[in-house]
Write a protein that holds these residues in place. Structure first.
Motif, PDB file in Angstrom:
ATOM      1  N   GLU A 128      79.608 -97.772 -40.166  1.00  0.00           N
ATOM      2  CA  GLU A 128      78.483 -97.595 -41.430  1.00  0.00           C
ATOM      3  C   GLU A 128      77.264 -97.568 -41.258  1.00  0.00           C
ATOM      4  O   GLU A 128      76.145 -98.159 -41.897  1.00  0.00           O
ATOM      5  N   GLY A 129      77.782 -99.135 -41.414  1.00  0.00           N
ATOM      6  CA  GLY A 129      76.635-100.931 -41.504  1.00  0.00           C
ATOM      7  C   GLY A 129      76.335-100.735 -39.972  1.00  0.00           C
ATOM      8  O   GLY A 129      74.513-100.154 -40.551  1.00  0.00           O
ATOM      9  N   ALA A 130      75.865-100.232 -38.935  1.00  0.00           N
ATOM     10  CA  ALA A 130      75.861 -99.972 -38.202  1.00  0.00           C
ATOM     11  C   ALA A 130      74.221 -99.030 -37.866  1.00  0.00           C
ATOM     12  O   ALA A 130      73.273 -99.723 -37.183  1.00  0.00           O
ATOM     13  N   TRP A 131      75.123 -97.876 -38.226  1.00  0.00           N
ATOM     14  CA  TRP A 131      74.425 -97.052 -38.172  1.00  0.00           C
ATOM     15  C   TRP A 131      73.265 -97.330 -39.243  1.00  0.00           C
ATOM     16  O   TRP A 131      71.931 -97.066 -39.020  1.00  0.00           O
ATOM     17  N   GLN A 132      73.663 -97.944 -40.504  1.00  0.00           N
ATOM     18  CA  GLN A 132      71.817 -97.987 -41.551  1.00  0.00           C
ATOM     19  C   GLN A 132      70.689 -99.092 -40.601  1.00  0.00           C
ATOM     20  O   GLN A 132      69.994 -98.914 -41.105  1.00  0.00           O
ATOM     21  N   VAL A 133      71.259-100.233 -40.257  1.00  0.00           N
ATOM     22  CA  VAL A 133      70.712-100.844 -39.334  1.00  0.00           C
ATOM     23  C   VAL A 133      69.468-100.436 -38.510  1.00  0.00           C
ATOM     24  O   VAL A 133      68.990 -99.972 -38.699  1.00  0.00           O
ATOM     25  N   ALA A 134      70.226 -99.823 -37.884  1.00  0.00           N
ATOM     26  CA  ALA A 134      69.253 -98.601 -36.648  1.00  0.00           C
ATOM     27  C   ALA A 134      68.604 -98.052 -37.148  1.00  0.00           C
ATOM     28  O   ALA A 134      67.618 -97.612 -36.489  1.00  0.00           O
ATOM     29  N   GLU A 135      68.856 -97.201 -38.089  1.00  0.00           N
ATOM     30  CA  GLU A 135      67.896 -96.500 -38.763  1.00  0.00           C
ATOM     31  C   GLU A 135      66.991 -97.249 -39.942  1.00  0.00           C
ATOM     32  O   GLU A 135      66.167 -96.669 -39.630  1.00  0.00           O
ATOM     33  N   ALA A 136      67.143 -98.017 -40.263  1.00  0.00           N
ATOM     34  CA  ALA A 136      66.385 -98.985 -40.867  1.00  0.00           C
ATOM     35  C   ALA A 136      64.939 -99.703 -39.712  1.00  0.00           C
ATOM     36  O   ALA A 136      63.988 -99.304 -39.766  1.00  0.00           O
ATOM     37  N   MET A 137      65.611 -99.727 -38.830  1.00  0.00           N
ATOM     38  CA  MET A 137      64.963-100.515 -37.535  1.00  0.00           C
ATOM     39  C   MET A 137      63.979 -99.301 -37.079  1.00  0.00           C
ATOM     40  O   MET A 137      62.429 -99.348 -36.696  1.00  0.00           O
ATOM     41  N   GLU A 138      64.344 -98.070 -37.003  1.00  0.00           N
ATOM     42  CA  GLU A 138      63.390 -97.111 -36.814  1.00  0.00           C
ATOM     43  C   GLU A 138      62.779 -96.561 -37.465  1.00  0.00           C
ATOM     44  O   GLU A 138      61.579 -95.875 -37.345  1.00  0.00           O
ATOM     45  N   ALA A 139      63.176 -96.988 -38.555  1.00  0.00           N
ATOM     46  CA  ALA A 139      61.733 -96.478 -40.227  1.00  0.00           C
ATOM     47  C   ALA A 139      61.046 -97.566 -39.475  1.00  0.00           C
ATOM     48  O   ALA A 139      59.530 -97.035 -39.930  1.00  0.00           O
ATOM     49  N   ARG A 140      61.134 -98.017 -39.427  1.00  0.00           N
ATOM     50  CA  ARG A 140      60.365 -99.535 -38.819  1.00  0.00           C
ATOM     51  C   ARG A 140      59.754 -99.870 -37.399  1.00  0.00           C
ATOM     52  O   ARG A 140      58.855-100.364 -37.466  1.00  0.00           O
ATOM     53  N   ALA A 141      60.120 -98.925 -36.905  1.00  0.00           N
ATOM     54  CA  ALA A 141      58.982 -98.574 -35.515  1.00  0.00           C
ATOM     55  C   ALA A 141      59.237 -99.806 -34.204  1.00  0.00           C
ATOM     56  O   ALA A 141      58.828-100.128 -34.358  1.00  0.00           O
ATOM     57  N   PHE A 142      60.563 -99.844 -34.838  1.00  0.00           N
ATOM     58  CA  PHE A 142      60.829-101.025 -33.756  1.00  0.00           C
ATOM     59  C   PHE A 142      60.871-100.616 -32.597  1.00  0.00           C
ATOM     60  O   PHE A 142      61.418 -99.472 -32.577  1.00  0.00           O
ATOM     61  N   GLY A 143      60.135-101.087 -31.549  1.00  0.00           N
ATOM     62  CA  GLY A 143      60.406-101.287 -30.225  1.00  0.00           C
ATOM     63  C   GLY A 143      59.059-100.320 -29.764  1.00  0.00           C
ATOM     64  O   GLY A 143      59.120 -99.267 -28.475  1.00  0.00           O
ATOM     65  N   THR A 144      58.450 -99.481 -30.222  1.00  0.00           N
ATOM     66  CA  THR A 144      57.920 -98.778 -30.419  1.00  0.00           C
ATOM     67  C   THR A 144      55.849 -99.097 -29.861  1.00  0.00           C
ATOM     68  O   THR A 144      55.377 -98.411 -29.548  1.00  0.00           O
ATOM     69  N   GLY A 145      55.566-100.457 -30.061  1.00  0.00           N
ATOM     70  CA  GLY A 145      54.764-100.915 -29.059  1.00  0.00           C
ATOM     71  C   GLY A 145      54.634-102.492 -29.627  1.00  0.00           C
ATOM     72  O   GLY A 145      55.878-102.837 -29.437  1.00  0.00           O
ATOM     73  N   PRO A 146      53.593-102.763 -28.929  1.00  0.00           N
ATOM     74  CA  PRO A 146      53.159-105.040 -29.716  1.00  0.00           C
ATOM     75  C   PRO A 146      53.914-105.021 -30.946  1.00  0.00           C
ATOM     76  O   PRO A 146      53.960-103.778 -32.247  1.00  0.00           O
ATOM     77  N   ARG A 147      54.703-106.127 -31.191  1.00  0.00           N
ATOM     78  CA  ARG A 147      55.311-106.247 -32.497  1.00  0.00           C
ATOM     79  C   ARG A 147      54.560-106.780 -33.102  1.00  0.00           C
ATOM     80  O   ARG A 147      53.831-107.643 -32.778  1.00  0.00           O
ATOM     81  N   SER A 148      53.700-106.084 -33.870  1.00  0.00           N
ATOM     82  CA  SER A 148      53.693-107.492 -35.338  1.00  0.00           C
ATOM     83  C   SER A 148      53.692-107.937 -36.061  1.00  0.00           C
ATOM     84  O   SER A 148      54.966-107.848 -36.768  1.00  0.00           O
TER      85      SER A 148
END
Lengths: 232, 302
Positions: free
Chosen positions: B200-220
């Motif tokens: 469950e924790g891993a799922w929550q971390v993945a959701e949080a990363m997705e919500a922050r647009a992790f990996g979609t472009g250059p990192r700010s």
């Protein structure tokens, strides 16, 4: 905070500092074999190349032996090998007997001849960096009081030459008579014309063994041979 | 017990320093503990580390390290004294041959071990893990993320396990009662719960990363950590201590021969002066810390 931790910590500090302070105060508290050559015959004062003293300590490199002739013609100062050991200056008394001078260390006088101690006699020669003879070739008496026992390192100890062991690799001789190992050059030893593949502290000696300690500058160069050393 | 080993914000001076400065200070302490073998230098490094612990108000945390470290220290001194028989000054302890040099060398190694453990204690107590990872995230943010997840995993798992155990105890599970196999069975239920909560924790971390647009472009990234006068002062003191220590090492002041016979402890004025200078440099952040606590004017200026 628990007192036991503080007490243990304080004890640890004491275990570190008190022995070093005691060692600093003097030699009279040394209970082990002092490692002094007591009587040594040399043909002339100029033949003396190394001081019979305790293993090297820290200090300025300039040290000397103050020598006095029995005839009272004044003192002579002989340079010791380059190294550390200013505190090891000893008063050496010379008694001239013909062409031979008897050098007698006043320190630790009378340690020999104790009843009930086991000892063996071995032959030792020590050659320096420039193949100069630092000791021998001659007999030394290795006793069971020697901290290294009847080993090649014990024979080196019995010569009385100052030496330094590595603190990182126990048993490795780092320096003898102020000549330290450098790069691939360094101190090696052989027993009865064979170079043992063990540390000097592990090579047991038998009575009459011939031990050569030499400073090897090149691993390919041949080791000194005993016959060449004893040639007149 | 686990909480005592982790970072805890106490608002002390040493925690308010820039991460790079704290890291530099602790690195210097660590390097110096390894560099020197002279008893006075080793003792000096440990004393400075202990003073830093006091200044950081981390005595309770340090106690946990000390408990472990002292056990190992006693073992080191004891085994070294009994096994290592190369010292010349033999103590008469009956049939046991113990040399003064072996005791002294064992104590030196134990002091060094305690010094290093104290530095690690300070590292855990002074540097916020997030700040440290943020420091390296510009260089290798993917690696920093992996390290961040990995370092969080163990404390989180321990916390989940404790919660699950308490929850089952409240529901009537008696962990102390029953036979050996029964108790093992009860504990195995905990593993099921731990596995589920981890997923469950891993799922929550993945959701949080997705919500922050992790990996979609250059990192700010943006920088918020302040650099204040105190940071310059402490960094300068750390670098000065390192420079002086290297000089002492080159000159041989920090070295000490334990075998076959102990070197003199007090080797001359230069060695002691240099030790005093190194200790003063290392004590500088600690003195500033106490000044920061006691003097509001100093606090406002640095």
């Amino acid at each position: 905070m628990k007192k036991i931790y503080l007490i243990s910590l304080a004890l640890l500090f004491l275990a570190l500092l008190v022995p070093a302070l005691i060692a600093n105060k003097g030699e009279n508290l040394t209970l082990g074999e002092p490692g002094q050559t007591q009587v040594e015959s040399v043909s002339s004062p100029s033949d003396i190349t190394a001081s019979p003293g305790k293993p090297e300590g820290r200090g300025e490199p300039e040290s000397s032996l103050q020598l006095k002739t029995a005839s009272g013609s004044g003192g002579a100062t002989l340079p010791t090998p380059e190294g550390r050991g200013k505190e090891e200056v000893q008063q050496l008394k010379y008694e001239e007997t013909g062409k031979q001078l008897k050098v007698e260390s006043q320190q630790h006088k009378g340690e020999q001849g104790k009843q009930g101690e086991k000892s063996i006699i071995v032959m030792v020669a020590v050659l320096g960096k420039d193949k100069e003879l630092l000791y021998g070739p001659k007999e030394v008496k290795v006793t069971d009081k020697n901290p290294w026992g009847f080993t090649a390192l014990g024979a080196l100890e019995a010569t009385g030459l100052p030496y330094v062991l590595s603190t990182r690799f126990p048993g490795l001789v780092e320096s003898v008579a102020g000549q330290p190992n450098k790069g691939t050059s360094g101190w090696m030893y052989k027993v009865n014309e064979e170079v043992p593949m063990v540390a000097a502290g592990q090579k047991t000696l038998n009575p009459g063994d011939k031990v050569i300690w030499w400073y090897s500058t090149n691993i390919a160069s041949p080791a000194p041979r005993w016959e060449d050393l004893v040639k007149p | 017990m686990l909480d005592r080993l982790l970072y805890e914000d106490k608002g002390v001076f040493l925690q308010s320093l820039h991460t790079v400065v704290t890291l530099a200070y602790l690195t210097v302490l660590f390097v110096l503990a390894l560099l020197f073998s002279h008893p006075l230098y080793l003792s000096g490094m440990l004393i400075i580390s202990i003073l830093a612990v006091l200044a950081a108000q981390m005595v309770d945390k340090w106690e946990a390290y000390l408990k472990m470290g002292l056990g190992m220290a006693i073992l080191i001194v004891g085994v070294n004294a009994l096994v290592f028989r190369t010292g010349k000054t033999v103590l008469g302890l009956g049939w046991i041959r113990v040399s003064l040099e072996a005791i002294c060398y064992g104590a030196a190694m134990a002091i060094r071990l305690l010094g290093i453990m104290t530095v690690f204690c300070l590292f855990n107590g002074l540097i916020r893990p997030d700040k440290l990872l943020r420091l390296f995230s510009r260089l290798a943010f993917k690696s920093a993320l992996v390290v961040s997840l990995a370092t969080r995993m163990f404390p989180l798992a321990a916390r989940d396990l404790l919660k699950a155990r308490e929850m089952l105890q409240m529901r009537g599970v008696d962990y102390a009662g029953g036979s050996w196999t029964e108790r093992l069975k009860k504990y195995s239920w905990l593993l099921d719960i731990l596995l589920l909560s981890s997923l469950e924790g891993a799922w929550q971390v993945a959701e949080a990363m997705e919500a922050r647009a992790f990996g979609t472009g250059p990192r700010s990234c943006y920088h918020t950590e302040l650099v204040r006068p105190r940071d310059f002062l402490c960094l300068a003191a750390s670098l000065a201590a390192l420079g002086l220590a290297l000089y002492a090492k080159v000159k041989g002041y920090g070295d000490f021969n334990y075998y076959p016979q102990l070197d003199p402890l007090l080797t001359g004025g230069s060695a002691m002066t240099l030790l005093a200078l190194i200790m003063t440099s290392l004590a500088w952040p600690i003195l500033l810390s106490w000044g920061w606590q006691l003097c509001p004017y100093l606090r406002s200026k640095i």
